[in-house]
Design an enzyme around this catalytic site. Structure first.
Site, PDB file in Angstrom:
ATOM      1  N   GLU A 116      86.312  34.119  29.659  1.00 23.38           N
ATOM      2  CA  GLU A 116      85.584  33.391  28.845  1.00 23.38           C
ATOM      3  C   GLU A 116      84.564  32.685  29.204  1.00 23.38           C
ATOM      4  O   GLU A 116      84.263  33.265  30.649  1.00 23.38           O
ATOM      5  CB  GLU A 116      86.230  32.210  28.247  1.00 23.38           C
ATOM      6  CG  GLU A 116      86.779  31.461  29.505  1.00 23.38           C
ATOM      7  CD  GLU A 116      87.498  30.999  29.343  1.00 23.38           C
ATOM      8  OE1 GLU A 116      87.568  29.246  29.419  1.00 23.38           O
ATOM      9  OE2 GLU A 116      88.544  30.382  28.629  1.00 23.38           O
ATOM     10  N   LYS A 118      81.317  31.473  31.481  1.00 21.28           N
ATOM     11  CA  LYS A 118      81.019  30.738  32.188  1.00 21.28           C
ATOM     12  C   LYS A 118      79.687  29.945  32.277  1.00 21.28           C
ATOM     13  O   LYS A 118      78.775  30.474  32.007  1.00 21.28           O
ATOM     14  CB  LYS A 118      80.612  30.815  33.895  1.00 21.28           C
ATOM     15  CG  LYS A 118      81.176  29.375  34.554  1.00 21.28           C
ATOM     16  CD  LYS A 118      81.106  30.153  35.715  1.00 21.28           C
ATOM     17  CE  LYS A 118      81.319  28.725  37.103  1.00 21.28           C
ATOM     18  NZ  LYS A 118      80.208  27.755  37.086  1.00 21.28           N
ATOM     19  N   ASP A 120      76.903  27.116  31.328  1.00 19.24           N
ATOM     20  CA  ASP A 120      76.222  26.778  32.170  1.00 19.24           C
ATOM     21  C   ASP A 120      76.080  25.131  31.794  1.00 19.24           C
ATOM     22  O   ASP A 120      74.701  24.406  31.313  1.00 19.24           O
ATOM     23  CB  ASP A 120      74.871  26.836  32.811  1.00 19.24           C
ATOM     24  CG  ASP A 120      74.675  26.859  34.110  1.00 19.24           C
ATOM     25  OD1 ASP A 120      74.975  25.771  34.869  1.00 19.24           O
ATOM     26  OD2 ASP A 120      73.361  27.396  34.657  1.00 19.24           O
ATOM     27  N   TYR A 228      87.374  24.499  27.860  1.00 17.11           N
ATOM     28  CA  TYR A 228      88.036  25.821  28.548  1.00 17.11           C
ATOM     29  C   TYR A 228      89.520  25.204  29.407  1.00 17.11           C
ATOM     30  O   TYR A 228      89.695  26.414  30.206  1.00 17.11           O
ATOM     31  CB  TYR A 228      87.166  26.112  29.257  1.00 17.11           C
ATOM     32  CG  TYR A 228      86.743  25.361  30.567  1.00 17.11           C
ATOM     33  CD1 TYR A 228      87.555  24.514  31.460  1.00 17.11           C
ATOM     34  CD2 TYR A 228      84.925  24.921  30.580  1.00 17.11           C
ATOM     35  CE1 TYR A 228      86.938  23.679  32.478  1.00 17.11           C
ATOM     36  CE2 TYR A 228      84.539  23.834  30.754  1.00 17.11           C
ATOM     37  CZ  TYR A 228      85.138  23.276  32.541  1.00 17.11           C
ATOM     38  OH  TYR A 228      84.601  22.668  32.454  1.00 17.11           O
ATOM     39  N   LYS A 317      79.469  35.821  38.530  1.00 14.36           N
ATOM     40  CA  LYS A 317      78.798  35.239  38.365  1.00 14.36           C
ATOM     41  C   LYS A 317      77.616  36.156  38.006  1.00 14.36           C
ATOM     42  O   LYS A 317      77.650  37.149  38.225  1.00 14.36           O
ATOM     43  CB  LYS A 317      77.960  34.563  39.486  1.00 14.36           C
ATOM     44  CG  LYS A 317      78.865  33.162  40.506  1.00 14.36           C
ATOM     45  CD  LYS A 317      78.881  32.815  39.112  1.00 14.36           C
ATOM     46  CE  LYS A 317      77.399  31.362  38.992  1.00 14.36           C
ATOM     47  NZ  LYS A 317      77.872  31.006  40.240  1.00 14.36           N
ATOM     48  N   CYS A 411      33.876  29.328  28.761  1.00 10.00           N
ATOM     49  CA  CYS A 411      34.891  30.563  28.374  1.00 10.00           C
ATOM     50  C   CYS A 411      35.159  31.563  29.770  1.00 10.00           C
ATOM     51  O   CYS A 411      33.856  31.591  30.203  1.00 10.00           O
ATOM     52  CB  CYS A 411      34.318  30.687  27.633  1.00 10.00           C
ATOM     53  SG  CYS A 411      35.518  32.271  27.129  1.00 10.00           S
ATOM     54  N   CYS A 414      33.278  34.246  28.379  1.00  8.24           N
ATOM     55  CA  CYS A 414      31.473  34.727  27.526  1.00  8.24           C
ATOM     56  C   CYS A 414      30.398  33.620  27.921  1.00  8.24           C
ATOM     57  O   CYS A 414      29.595  33.995  27.498  1.00  8.24           O
ATOM     58  CB  CYS A 414      31.663  34.804  26.120  1.00  8.24           C
ATOM     59  SG  CYS A 414      32.520  33.426  25.436  1.00  8.24           S
ATOM     60  N   CYS A 429      37.605  27.937  23.290  1.00  5.34           N
ATOM     61  CA  CYS A 429      35.948  28.668  23.127  1.00  5.34           C
ATOM     62  C   CYS A 429      35.400  28.431  22.552  1.00  5.34           C
ATOM     63  O   CYS A 429      35.678  29.142  21.285  1.00  5.34           O
ATOM     64  CB  CYS A 429      36.372  30.444  24.077  1.00  5.34           C
ATOM     65  SG  CYS A 429      34.817  31.505  23.482  1.00  5.34           S
ATOM     66  N   CYS A 435      32.557  36.156  21.732  1.00  2.00           N
ATOM     67  CA  CYS A 435      33.087  36.196  23.099  1.00  2.00           C
ATOM     68  C   CYS A 435      33.919  38.185  23.134  1.00  2.00           C
ATOM     69  O   CYS A 435      34.693  37.925  22.720  1.00  2.00           O
ATOM     70  CB  CYS A 435      34.242  34.968  23.211  1.00  2.00           C
ATOM     71  SG  CYS A 435      35.383  35.206  24.337  1.00  2.00           S
TER      72      CYS A 435
HETATM   73  S1  IVH Z   1      87.461  27.334  34.451  1.00  2.26           S
HETATM   74  C1  IVH Z   1      90.557  24.951  37.640  1.00  2.26           C
HETATM   75  N1  IVH Z   1      86.378  27.921  32.993  1.00  2.26           N
HETATM   76  O1  IVH Z   1      82.153  25.750  36.505  1.00  2.26           O
HETATM   77  C2  IVH Z   1      89.600  26.172  37.028  1.00  2.26           C
HETATM   78  N2  IVH Z   1      85.586  26.724  34.532  1.00  2.26           N
HETATM   79  O2  IVH Z   1      83.137  26.705  39.086  1.00  2.26           O
HETATM   80  C3  IVH Z   1      88.691  25.049  36.513  1.00  2.26           C
HETATM   81  N3  IVH Z   1      82.729  26.120  33.951  1.00  2.26           N
HETATM   82  O3  IVH Z   1      83.342  22.959  36.936  1.00  2.26           O
HETATM   83  C4  IVH Z   1      87.515  25.152  35.628  1.00  2.26           C
HETATM   84  N4  IVH Z   1      82.463  27.158  32.060  1.00  2.26           N
HETATM   85  O4  IVH Z   1      81.890  23.068  34.543  1.00  2.26           O
HETATM   86  C5  IVH Z   1      86.278  27.293  33.637  1.00  2.26           C
HETATM   87  N5  IVH Z   1      85.151  28.507  30.738  1.00  2.26           N
HETATM   88  C6  IVH Z   1      84.967  27.622  32.146  1.00  2.26           C
HETATM   89  C7  IVH Z   1      83.633  27.023  32.711  1.00  2.26           C
HETATM   90  C8  IVH Z   1      84.469  26.624  33.728  1.00  2.26           C
HETATM   91  C9  IVH Z   1      82.063  26.287  33.032  1.00  2.26           C
HETATM   92  C10 IVH Z   1      82.001  25.575  35.124  1.00  2.26           C
HETATM   93  C11 IVH Z   1      82.768  23.881  35.180  1.00  2.26           C
HETATM   94  C12 IVH Z   1      84.062  24.046  36.203  1.00  2.26           C
HETATM   95  C13 IVH Z   1      83.161  25.113  37.181  1.00  2.26           C
HETATM   96  C14 IVH Z   1      83.567  25.798  38.243  1.00  2.26           C
END
Ligand code: IVH
Length: 676
Positions: A116, A118, A120, A228, A317, A411, A414, A429, A435
């Site tokens: 899934e 991650k 932000d 998640y 990452k 400007c 010109c 301008c 110009c």
């Molecule tokens: S699982 C024990 N799944 O990433 C595992 N974390 O560095 C718990 N995060 O604090 C995290 N998307 O804020 C998990 N699909 C995802 C996530 C996710 C974002 C963030 C979350 C967590 C941090 C872990």
């Protein structure tokens, strides 16, 4: 005072409906009703609850918007710690993770992983008891977090009460609170316009919005969640696999990522990573990597934890979207309409896969607010295709800094004076087509694909032509570009010169809409150009149109109509048009323009007496049907619409034999467009 039974029932019904609409809107992405209808229902419920405070329940949708500001956040001890994830920064680290997992599990075959995105944002734990949201906490130090229940209640995709049934009595879900990219950009755009502080990136925006002491501020921020994982659950695991457990959540109203997928082994992980990396900037929210989790719950338990990371999960990452670099210079650029924009010249740096050397600085106000100076180390951010931005300055490297940046008064291209635009933020301008910068941009626009579409006339070539004085106006393209002249230019062979001459010839056959767009009238984009062409059908009528006439055209408002009107009253614009036409630029006029097809086209109406709606409103509707609405009755008047107590105009109409109709006839006319 207790609410009567029918009111209690109505409030219950409204809550249920509102929850259902919220669910369709935020979880299923499939709104059932327009926003305005939704707002009406919510308003009705708010009014009922104001009248009978006894009706308010903690899970009422009205509780999302209003609780009193908190003095400080309380502390919450997590029943199960909120852990973080180990990182894999490259493919090799991912491979090692998979190897460790297989070794520990002592299995020969492939491991199934739940994959899934991650997200932000900011990690939150939601606690539901008997299906009601009772607590929301930030991660804090993993053991203890902040109580942000009031703020989380304002997030519309967080259900205050779980839907359907089958949920455990105590359900703790772990989720990420994030700000969708569109909401983030819109927020910043309006903050810039109001001269307020912008949010640095969606992640900071989510965190900052959630940790506001006043929940009313949180309520105004466009936040959302994806679930998640789990904390404490009465009754143990929800399902034998992580993916199956997560997939139970949406039917209870808890949003999960639509990207969740099970993949097999390292190869499956790599494929998923590649696929999502490609779509990273199309998702509508920011992700900084992919999380892979061993899907089988028994396997998860046997793997356990090291320090504060689970051994059964890893975050692979993506390259970061923010990097630091040095600001080498601030230049100013002159756009097609003369707008002056400061641009940052940077020490080249690779951000999320692209080498960046320039960033937009928007305007002087933005530079002042962020106190950006030449020589500073800056944090640069690139989100997908969006032009890179400077987020902020990294301080503390050196005490001596360059002086603050000042916008020039003239400007740079010109030397004409710069003037402030209506709203005061944009500097422009005043040189117009004198110009060279504006001239270049105007010609590039004229030749662009959606305008006259002159193939082979690229930006660099236009720059050369203007600098050499070969081309001063669009008409010069047709008059001055002979194969001989073209062949004498840099990077121009005989063949491409001949091709460009052909392309110029072809481009002369165009449409009125393209021609209007190509003229580069301020605020007249492709859509407006199209509406104008449709409505007037020919250039002459458009050029002679009054501001009032223009207002009747779909998507033309007062500002645009002013720009169009002014454009056609400037001699040099009229000259350019005449020159283009005599150079052979042509299009087919429409035989019956939309203006003449309208039910009231060519009819003059006069409104008099007391009418039941504001006169301006009726006037606008009649104009939309093509009518001219005049203030006085004359021989040219076709109809007089007489309300109550009509006086002298009615008299005059009768004298002149003009048809008089009442308001009822007017309404049926507006509805049907048919005259009595
Ligand atoms: S699982 C024990 N799944 O990433 C595992 N974390 O560095 C718990 N995060 O604090 C995290 N998307 O804020 C998990 N699909 C995802 C996530 C996710 C974002 C963030 C979350 C967590 C941090 C872990």
């Amino acid at each position: 005072m207790d609410a009567p039974p029918e009111t209690i029932e109505r409030a219950r019904f409204l809550r249920q409906q509102i929850d259902r609409y919220n669910y369709h809107y935020y979880v299923l992405d499939d709104p059932l009703i327009p926003d305005s209808d939704f707002d009406r229902l919510l308003r009705e419920l708010q009014l009922l609850e104001e009248k009978y405070p006894g009706l308010v329940t903690s899970d009422s949708p009205t509780q999302r918007v209003g609780a009193a500001p908190l003095a400080a956040f309380g502390e919450i001890q997590h029943r199960l710690p909120m852990l973080s994830l180990g990182n894999a920064l490259d493919d090799r680290e991912l491979e090692e993770f998979d190897r460790r997992v297989r070794e520990r599990l002592e299995i020969g075959g492939q491991v199934v992983y739940a994959a899934e995105p991650k997200l932000d944002g900011l990690a939150i734990s939601l606690r539901y008891e008997a299906g009601i949201l009772v607590q929301a906490a930030t991660r804090g130090d993993g053991m203890r977090g902040e109580d942000v229940t009031q703020n989380v209640r304002t997030i519309t995709s967080v259900p205050l009460r779980l839907l359907e049934n089958g949920w455990p009595d105590v359900l703790e879900v772990r989720c990420e609170v994030y700000m969708p990219t569109a909401g983030f950009e819109e927020f910043n755009k309006s903050a810039l316009e109001k001269g307020e502080k912008t949010l640095a990136n969606p992640r900071n925006a989510a965190a900052g919005s959630l940790r506001q002491l006043d929940p009313k501020i949180t309520a105004q921020r466009p936040l959302a969640i994806f679930c998640y994982g789990f904390g404490l659950l009465s009754g143990g695991d929800l399902a034998p696999t992580h993916s199956a457990a997560i997939r139970l959540l949406p039917k209870w109203g808890l949003p999960v990522s639509p990207e969740l997928q099970c993949v097999e082994g390292l190869t499956g992980c790599r494929d998923y990573f590649q696929q999502l990396a490609k779509r990273r900037f199309e998702l509508g929210y920011e992700i900084d990597g992919i999380v892979f989790k061993v899907d089988d719950m028994r396997q998860q338990r046997s793997l356990g934890f090291v320090a504060r990371h689970p051994r059964w999960a890893i975050a692979r990452k993506f390259p970061p979207q923010e990097k630091t670099t040095r600001l080498l210079a601030i230049d100013v650029q002159v756009g097609r309409t003369g707008a002056i924009t400061p641009v940052a010249r940077l020490e080249p740096v690779n951000v999320a896969g692209v080498t960046v050397t320039n960033a937009t600085l928007h305007n002087a106000e933005e530079i002042r607010r962020k106190d950006i100076r030449v020589g500073d180390r800056v944090i640069l951010r690139r989100a997908g295709d969006v032009i890179p931005q400077i987020v902020r300055v990294v301080h503390g490297e050196s005490d001596s800094r360059a002086p603050a940046f000042e916008m020039p008064a003239q400007c740079p291209e010109c030397g004409s004076d710069l003037v402030r635009d209506g709203d005061g933020v944009v500097l422009r301008c005043s040189g117009g087509l004198f110009c060279p910068a504006q001239r270049k941009e105007a010609i590039k626009h004229f030749a662009s694909r959606r305008a006259l579409d002159i193939e082979g006339l690229g930006d660099k070539l236009v720059d050369q032509l203007v600098e050499k004085g070969v081309v001063e106006s669009p008409a010069d393209l047709y008059r001055n570009l002979t194969p001989e002249i073209l062949a004498g230019l840099e990077r121009m062979g005989e063949k491409s010169a001949a091709n460009l001459c052909d392309a110029l010839e072809t481009s002369k056959d165009t449409t009125l809409a393209r021609f209007l767009f190509a003229l580069g009238i301020r605020e007249v984009g492709e859509t407006t150009a199209h509406s104008l062409a449709q409505y007037f059908g020919n250039l002459k009528d458009l050029m002679n149109a009054s501001m009032e006439d223009l207002l009747v055209v779909p998507d033309v408002g007062p500002v645009v109509s002013q720009h169009i009107h002014t454009f056609f009253r400037q001699t040099h614009n009229l000259e350019v048009i005449a020159e283009l036409k005599s150079a052979g630029v042509r299009w087919k006029d429409m035989e019956v323009p939309r203006a003449d097809q309208q039910p009231l086209a060519g009819k003059t109406l006069v409104l008099t007496g007391t009418l039941s709606r504001p006169r301006a409103e009726i006037k606008e509707q009649l104009q939309l049907l093509g009518a001219k609405v005049s203030g006085s009755v004359s021989g040219k008047t076709d109809y007089v619409i007489a309300g109550a107590d009509a006086g002298s105009k009615l008299e005059k109409a009768k004298k002149l034999g003009v048809v008089v109709v009442d308001e009822a006839a007017l309404e049926s006319l507006i509805q049907s467009g048919v005259l009595p």
